[in-house]
Enzyme design. Structure first.
Site, PDB file in Angstrom:
ATOM      1  N   LEU A 265       0.843  -1.209   0.000  1.00  0.00           N
ATOM      2  CA  LEU A 265       0.000   0.000   0.000  1.00  0.00           C
ATOM      3  C   LEU A 265       0.871   1.249   0.000  1.00  0.00           C
ATOM      4  CD1 LEU A 265      -2.450  -1.378   2.697  1.00  0.00           C
ATOM      5  CD2 LEU A 265      -3.114  -0.807   0.341  1.00  0.00           C
TER       6      LEU A 265
ATOM      7  N   TYR B 207       2.769  -0.647 -14.261  1.00  0.00           N
ATOM      8  CA  TYR B 207       4.116  -0.083 -14.098  1.00  0.00           C
ATOM      9  C   TYR B 207       5.115  -0.804 -15.024  1.00  0.00           C
ATOM     10  CZ  TYR B 207       1.734   2.297 -10.321  1.00  0.00           C
ATOM     11  OH  TYR B 207       0.845   3.061  -9.609  1.00  0.00           O
TER      12      TYR B 207
HETATM   13  C1  FNR Z   1      -2.718   0.146  -3.441  1.00  0.00           C
HETATM   14  N1  FNR Z   1      -2.312  -0.984  -4.137  1.00  0.00           N
HETATM   15  C2  FNR Z   1      -0.971  -1.180  -4.396  1.00  0.00           C
HETATM   16  N2  FNR Z   1      -0.557  -2.279  -5.086  1.00  0.00           N
HETATM   17  C3  FNR Z   1       0.769  -2.527  -5.247  1.00  0.00           C
HETATM   18  O1  FNR Z   1       1.123  -3.537  -5.849  1.00  0.00           O
HETATM   19  N3  FNR Z   1       1.693  -1.658  -4.740  1.00  0.00           N
HETATM   20  C4  FNR Z   1       1.360  -0.534  -4.080  1.00  0.00           C
HETATM   21  O2  FNR Z   1       2.236   0.198  -3.611  1.00  0.00           O
HETATM   22  C5  FNR Z   1      -0.026  -0.253  -3.934  1.00  0.00           C
HETATM   23  N4  FNR Z   1      -0.446   0.884  -3.329  1.00  0.00           N
HETATM   24  C6  FNR Z   1      -1.762   1.094  -3.045  1.00  0.00           C
HETATM   25  C7  FNR Z   1      -2.144   2.228  -2.325  1.00  0.00           C
HETATM   26  C8  FNR Z   1      -3.474   2.407  -1.974  1.00  0.00           C
HETATM   27  C9  FNR Z   1      -3.865   3.612  -1.186  1.00  0.00           C
HETATM   28  C10 FNR Z   1      -4.432   1.455  -2.357  1.00  0.00           C
HETATM   29  C11 FNR Z   1      -5.867   1.598  -1.958  1.00  0.00           C
HETATM   30  C12 FNR Z   1      -4.061   0.346  -3.082  1.00  0.00           C
HETATM   31  C13 FNR Z   1      -3.271  -2.074  -4.414  1.00  0.00           C
HETATM   32  C14 FNR Z   1      -3.438  -2.991  -3.192  1.00  0.00           C
HETATM   33  O3  FNR Z   1      -2.248  -3.731  -2.955  1.00  0.00           O
HETATM   34  C15 FNR Z   1      -4.594  -3.997  -3.354  1.00  0.00           C
HETATM   35  O4  FNR Z   1      -4.362  -4.799  -4.477  1.00  0.00           O
HETATM   36  C16 FNR Z   1      -5.946  -3.309  -3.492  1.00  0.00           C
HETATM   37  O5  FNR Z   1      -6.111  -2.314  -2.523  1.00  0.00           O
HETATM   38  C17 FNR Z   1      -7.105  -4.317  -3.405  1.00  0.00           C
HETATM   39  O6  FNR Z   1      -7.143  -4.932  -2.159  1.00  0.00           O
HETATM   40  P1  FNR Z   1      -8.218  -4.464  -1.024  1.00  0.00           P
HETATM   41  O7  FNR Z   1      -7.852  -3.093  -0.629  1.00  0.00           O
HETATM   42  O8  FNR Z   1      -9.574  -4.552  -1.660  1.00  0.00           O
HETATM   43  O9  FNR Z   1      -8.052  -5.486   0.081  1.00  0.00           O
HETATM   44  C1  8K6 Z   2      -2.273   7.322  -2.904  1.00  0.00           C
HETATM   45  C2  8K6 Z   2      -1.263   8.071  -3.669  1.00  0.00           C
HETATM   46  C3  8K6 Z   2      -0.838   7.418  -4.935  1.00  0.00           C
HETATM   47  C4  8K6 Z   2      -0.741   5.952  -4.806  1.00  0.00           C
HETATM   48  C5  8K6 Z   2      -0.493   5.236  -6.087  1.00  0.00           C
HETATM   49  C6  8K6 Z   2      -0.504   3.763  -5.963  1.00  0.00           C
HETATM   50  C7  8K6 Z   2      -1.557   3.131  -6.764  1.00  0.00           C
HETATM   51  C8  8K6 Z   2      -2.866   2.995  -6.062  1.00  0.00           C
HETATM   52  C9  8K6 Z   2      -3.756   4.211  -6.151  1.00  0.00           C
HETATM   53  C10 8K6 Z   2      -5.205   3.910  -6.090  1.00  0.00           C
HETATM   54  C11 8K6 Z   2      -5.870   4.120  -7.386  1.00  0.00           C
HETATM   55  C12 8K6 Z   2      -7.052   3.249  -7.587  1.00  0.00           C
HETATM   56  C13 8K6 Z   2      -7.330   2.938  -9.012  1.00  0.00           C
HETATM   57  C14 8K6 Z   2      -8.333   1.852  -9.121  1.00  0.00           C
HETATM   58  C15 8K6 Z   2      -8.735   1.591 -10.502  1.00  0.00           C
HETATM   59  C16 8K6 Z   2      -9.843   0.590 -10.530  1.00  0.00           C
HETATM   60  C17 8K6 Z   2     -10.421   0.441 -11.895  1.00  0.00           C
HETATM   61  C18 8K6 Z   2     -11.576  -0.453 -11.907  1.00  0.00           C
END
Ligand code: FNR
Ligand code: 8K6
Length: 346
Positions: free
Chosen positions: A26, A178
């Site tokens: 995250l 990415y």
């Molecule tokens: C993410 N996710 C994410 N995935 C990843 O591979 N590297 C990362 O650094 C991040 N960063 C990130 C930031 C935030 C704020 C969110 C909400 C999500 C995606 C995350 O690992 C995960 O796949 C999704 O959030 C779905 O899982 P949950 O939240 O439904 O349990």
């Molecule tokens: C929180 C600051 C930037 C973090 C970047 C990491 C990537 C996760 C950001 C969340 C964006 C959610 C996009 C979800 C797309 C769903 C499409 C169905």
């Protein structure tokens, strides 16, 4: 209490986990100056150490891999020392932690570093950097083969740095649009050399990085995250299916610690994958599969019982509940996640 989640699991002869719940990576954009982890990050991760495995927020392998403010790195001694405080604190609480190794490719912005934005092909994405809307994404430069070799070496070095920083292993970030994912999708990869056009060529960079990292720190300590279903900073293409068919089959012989689904909602179905990403990966991948994407402990446990995947990664609920594992184990209600929670690191 969903009992299956609380079984010990042996991933291989090197890594065993206390339970099947992983903290998903995250990004929090809270690293300090020079992208060094802070004391607040030490506390944040230590509070979540009851997870079977914490996967760190995505951590850049070198300066031109950065696309968001204050994302931590693993390429300077100060960053390694900062992370060592985090891993020591997690280990002191009985936890385990992998570092997620990241290069954002065309999602980078030169505001953050000196140099060019690199990607498989000179195909940009639309839009602006989150939290810094004044920064518009640029058209990247297509990497040369020499630059590809350097990137592979830099992933391996970052993995070695992660081990020096006390991590139990690394997860290679091959998901979510990415750099590595950019090689795997036709919308971003239009190369005509041995890194483009065919499934074997388009999988080459992902496999070179995986093999270089595994050779440096041991395959037992390496996980990989992939997004066969394009959903973030990427457009899907029917032809991507053959690329992932090739890649996932090739991974079967790599004996990695695990393969991790990269998706926000595993209920999403992709026509070219014939269904959800987890079902697609399970149909090909023979090793440990980590499911993720809008699961609760209950729905995740049910999916594990139905053999849809082996381990459950939890993301947003772990932001809302540092004691997520303890709450689930005690049968208590978990707090609902809210985007406003991203403003602070609790
Ligand atoms: C993410 N996710 C994410 N995935 C990843 O591979 N590297 C990362 O650094 C991040 N960063 C990130 C930031 C935030 C704020 C969110 C909400 C999500 C995606 C995350 O690992 C995960 O796949 C999704 O959030 C779905 O899982 P949950 O939240 O439904 O349990
Ligand atoms: C929180 C600051 C930037 C973090 C970047 C990491 C990537 C996760 C950001 C969340 C964006 C959610 C996009 C979800 C797309 C769903 C499409 C169905």
């Amino acid at each position: 209490m969903p009992q299956v989640l609380f079984e010990n699991v042996k991933l291989n002869n090197t890594i065993s986990l206390n339970n099947r719940i992983l903290m998903a990576p995250l990004t929090r954009c809270m690293a300090g100056d020079d992208l060094v982890p802070t004391d607040d990050m030490v506390k944040y991760y230590a509070k979540r150490a009851k997870a079977g495995l914490i996967i760190s927020e995505a951590t850049i392998i070198r300066p031109d891999g950065q696309g968001y403010p204050n994302t931590p790195g693993l390429f300077t001694q100060a960053q390694i020392t900062g992370w060592k405080k985090v891993t020591d604190a997690v280990h002191a609480e009985g936890g385990k932690m992998f570092a997620q190794l990241w290069h954002v490719g065309r999602v980078a912005h030169p505001y953050f570093f000196d140099g060019e934005v690199l990607a498989p092909s000179a195909i940009g994405i639309e839009g602006t950097v989150p939290r810094m809307r004044e920064l518009t994404y640029q058209t990247p430069k297509a990497v040369t083969q020499e630059e590809i070799a350097q990137l592979v070496a830099d992933y391996a070095q970052a993995a070695a740095n992660a081990i020096e920083a006390g991590f139990d292993g690394v997860e290679i970030h091959g998901a979510n649009g990415y750099l590595i994912d950019q090689f795997l999708h036709h919308a971003a990869n239009q190369r005509i050399d041995e890194y483009g056009q065919t499934p074997e060529n388009m999988s080459r960079f992902a496999l070179e990085v995986t093999d270089a990292v595994a050779e440096r720190i041991g395959a037992d300590r390496v996980g990989l995250r992939v997004s066969p279903g394009a959903y973030f900073n990427m457009d899907g293409d029917q032809r991507d299916r053959a690329v992932f068919d090739y890649l996932i089959k090739a991974l079967n012989s790599r004996n990695l610690a695990y393969l991790h689904v990269g998706i926000f909602d595993d209920a999403m179905e992709f026509d070219y994958l014939g269904g959800s990403v987890s079902a697609y990966l399970r149909s090909i991948y023979k090793g440990t599969l980590v499911g993720v994407g809008s699961y609760t402990a209950e729905s995740g446990a049910e999916a594990i019982q139905n053999q849809k995947f082996d381990l459950l990664a939890i993301g947003r609920p772990f932001i809302a509940n540092p004691d997520y594992v303890e709450k689930v184990q005690a049968g208590q209600a978990v707090k609902e996640y809210d985007e406003s929670m991203l403003a602070t690191l609790d």
